[in-house]
Write an enzyme that holds these catalytic residues in place. Structure first.
Site, PDB file in Angstrom:
ATOM      1  N   ASP A 247      37.884 106.491   0.448  1.00 22.70           N
ATOM      2  CA  ASP A 247      37.719 105.415   1.433  1.00 22.70           C
ATOM      3  C   ASP A 247      37.180 105.990   2.735  1.00 22.70           C
ATOM      4  O   ASP A 247      37.099 107.205   2.894  1.00 22.70           O
ATOM      5  CB  ASP A 247      39.060 104.693   1.671  1.00 22.70           C
ATOM      6  CG  ASP A 247      40.200 105.647   2.012  1.00 22.70           C
ATOM      7  OD1 ASP A 247      39.947 106.849   2.208  1.00 22.70           O
ATOM      8  OD2 ASP A 247      41.345 105.195   2.072  1.00 22.70           O
TER       9      ASP A 247
ATOM     10  N   ASN B  83      52.998 100.903   4.612  1.00 20.69           N
ATOM     11  CA  ASN B  83      53.011  99.523   4.107  1.00 20.69           C
ATOM     12  C   ASN B  83      52.686  99.462   2.617  1.00 20.69           C
ATOM     13  O   ASN B  83      52.432  98.383   2.070  1.00 20.69           O
ATOM     14  CB  ASN B  83      52.024  98.651   4.900  1.00 20.69           C
ATOM     15  CG  ASN B  83      50.575  99.092   4.732  1.00 20.69           C
ATOM     16  OD1 ASN B  83      50.302 100.101   4.084  1.00 20.69           O
ATOM     17  ND2 ASN B  83      49.646  98.345   5.307  1.00 20.69           N
TER      18      ASN B  83
ATOM     19  N   HIS C 138      50.066 100.852   1.142  1.00 20.39           N
ATOM     20  CA  HIS C 138      48.640 100.857   0.749  1.00 20.39           C
ATOM     21  C   HIS C 138      48.275 102.149   0.022  1.00 20.39           C
ATOM     22  O   HIS C 138      48.894 103.191   0.228  1.00 20.39           O
ATOM     23  CB  HIS C 138      47.714 100.553   1.932  1.00 20.39           C
ATOM     24  CG  HIS C 138      47.505 101.655   2.936  1.00 20.39           C
ATOM     25  ND1 HIS C 138      47.080 101.408   4.226  1.00 20.39           N
ATOM     26  CD2 HIS C 138      47.639 103.014   2.865  1.00 20.39           C
ATOM     27  CE1 HIS C 138      46.944 102.555   4.864  1.00 20.39           C
ATOM     28  NE2 HIS C 138      47.288 103.534   4.080  1.00 20.39           N
TER      29      HIS C 138
ATOM     30  N   GLU D 287      45.086  97.219   1.360  1.00 24.08           N
ATOM     31  CA  GLU D 287      46.251  96.785   2.119  1.00 24.08           C
ATOM     32  C   GLU D 287      47.056  95.753   1.316  1.00 24.08           C
ATOM     33  O   GLU D 287      46.557  95.214   0.316  1.00 24.08           O
ATOM     34  CB  GLU D 287      45.779  96.179   3.448  1.00 24.08           C
ATOM     35  CG  GLU D 287      44.910  97.115   4.304  1.00 24.08           C
ATOM     36  CD  GLU D 287      45.712  98.220   5.004  1.00 24.08           C
ATOM     37  OE1 GLU D 287      46.835  98.556   4.569  1.00 24.08           O
ATOM     38  OE2 GLU D 287      45.197  98.757   6.004  1.00 24.08           O
TER      39      GLU D 287
HETATM   40  C1  F6R Z   1      43.240 108.054   3.316  1.00 21.17           C
HETATM   41  C2  F6R Z   1      43.888 106.971   2.573  1.00 21.17           C
HETATM   42  C3  F6R Z   1      45.181 106.405   2.998  1.00 21.17           C
HETATM   43  C4  F6R Z   1      46.216 107.480   3.286  1.00 21.17           C
HETATM   44  C5  F6R Z   1      47.527 106.869   3.761  1.00 21.17           C
HETATM   45  C6  F6R Z   1      48.516 107.932   4.156  1.00 21.17           C
HETATM   46  O1  F6R Z   1      42.021 108.415   2.698  1.00 21.17           O
HETATM   47  O2  F6R Z   1      43.355 106.520   1.614  1.00 21.17           O
HETATM   48  O3  F6R Z   1      45.660 105.537   2.003  1.00 21.17           O
HETATM   49  O4  F6R Z   1      46.428 108.227   2.116  1.00 21.17           O
HETATM   50  O5  F6R Z   1      47.295 106.039   4.859  1.00 21.17           O
HETATM   51  O6  F6R Z   1      48.011 108.632   5.250  1.00 21.17           O
HETATM   52  P1  F6R Z   1      48.678 109.987   5.728  1.00 21.17           P
HETATM   53  O7  F6R Z   1      48.493 110.963   4.637  1.00 21.17           O
HETATM   54  O8  F6R Z   1      47.882 110.372   6.959  1.00 21.17           O
HETATM   55  O9  F6R Z   1      50.097 109.691   6.004  1.00 21.17           O
END
Ligand code: F6R
Length: 241
Positions: A67, A134, A136, A141
């Site tokens: 992403d 959350n 995701h 989301e």
């Molecule tokens: C990032 C992504 C997000 C993160 C998630 C956790 O490429 O796809 O889903 O994996 O927001 O983020 P961190 O690892 O920074 O806690």
């Protein structure tokens, strides 16, 4: 789902790197789907160290970005593309032709090209994921359709607030992003979900033990036959009751 629980983030990085290394040794041309964010960076560092030490040869892999934000200037420090290039791809000196990252060009074209790139390299062998507080995965989301392909999304307010730390003071956090859809993610042959820290405990418990529901995007992983979850004690706190 296989569950590996280890005391701390370093253990998550070590176990994750071991799993990736085993895969790449068995299949040197492996196609790896890569999350950015903070969680997998320790795993990527260990892969780079192993390559430098000569104990692992990653020169044949192909990578697929999971992403990225829309609207950031090239090289922005918070861009998923930048994180992946800095932490893994540049140190590995991986050829451009085997880096398929999002975050540049017209969004609709980029989404279609991403799906084509995944198909052209024969699908993803291992998709590495983090999890949002959350629930995701990628930037899918809560409410995201489980059959979605790579597409443009509006970021949830929670995500924008949490990721504020990655942006300069006063700089706006993007409101839009591109993400592989949950349908695309579920087509990966194997999935590795990493979680560290107490802030992820509720989301991880909902994803692993809760009802499969679009309200918790990571719960879709219960529908996949080959998922490994690696969590530290803090993130796994809700899994033991
Ligand atoms: C990032 C992504 C997000 C993160 C998630 C956790 O490429 O796809 O889903 O994996 O927001 O983020 P961190 O690892 O920074 O806690």
């Amino acid at each position: 789902m296989r569950l590996i629980i280890t005391p701390d983030a370093e253990g998550v990085a070590r176990e994750g790197a071991r799993l990736v290394a085993d895969l790449v040794r068995a299949r040197p041309s492996a196609v790896l789907g890569l999350a950015a964010g903070a969680t997998p960076v320790g795993l990527y560092r260990r892969l780079v160290e192993a390559q430098r030490a000569g104990t692992l040869d990653l020169s044949g892999i192909t990578v697929i970005g999971l992403d990225d934000y829309l609207g950031l200037p090239p090289g922005h420090q918070a861009a998923c593309r930048t994180v992946l290039e800095r932490s893994l791809l540049a140190p590995l000196n991986l050829p451009e032709a085997r880096r398929h990252l999002l975050g540049a060009g017209d969004p609709a074209v980029a989404c279609a090209e991403h799906e084509r790139a995944i198909a052209a390299c024969g699908g993803i062998d291992l998709q590495i994921l983090g999890i949002g507080v959350n629930g995701h995965i990628g930037f899918n989301e809560p409410g995201a359709a489980f059959d979605a392909r790579t597409h443009q999304v509006a970021l949830a307010a929670t995500t924008r607030t949490i990721n504020r730390k990655d942006f300069a003071e006063g700089e706006p956090v993007p409101s839009a992003a591109i993400t592989m859809g949950i349908g695309t993610i579920l087509e990966a042959r194997r999935i590795l979900l990493l979680a560290t820290g107490a802030s992820k405990a509720d989301a991880l418990a909902a994803a692993v033990l809760g009802t499969v529901t679009e309200a918790v995007p990571a719960s879709a992983l219960q529908r996949h036959a080959d998922v490994t979850v690696i969590a530290d004690f803090a993130a796994a706190a809700g899994l033991s009751s």
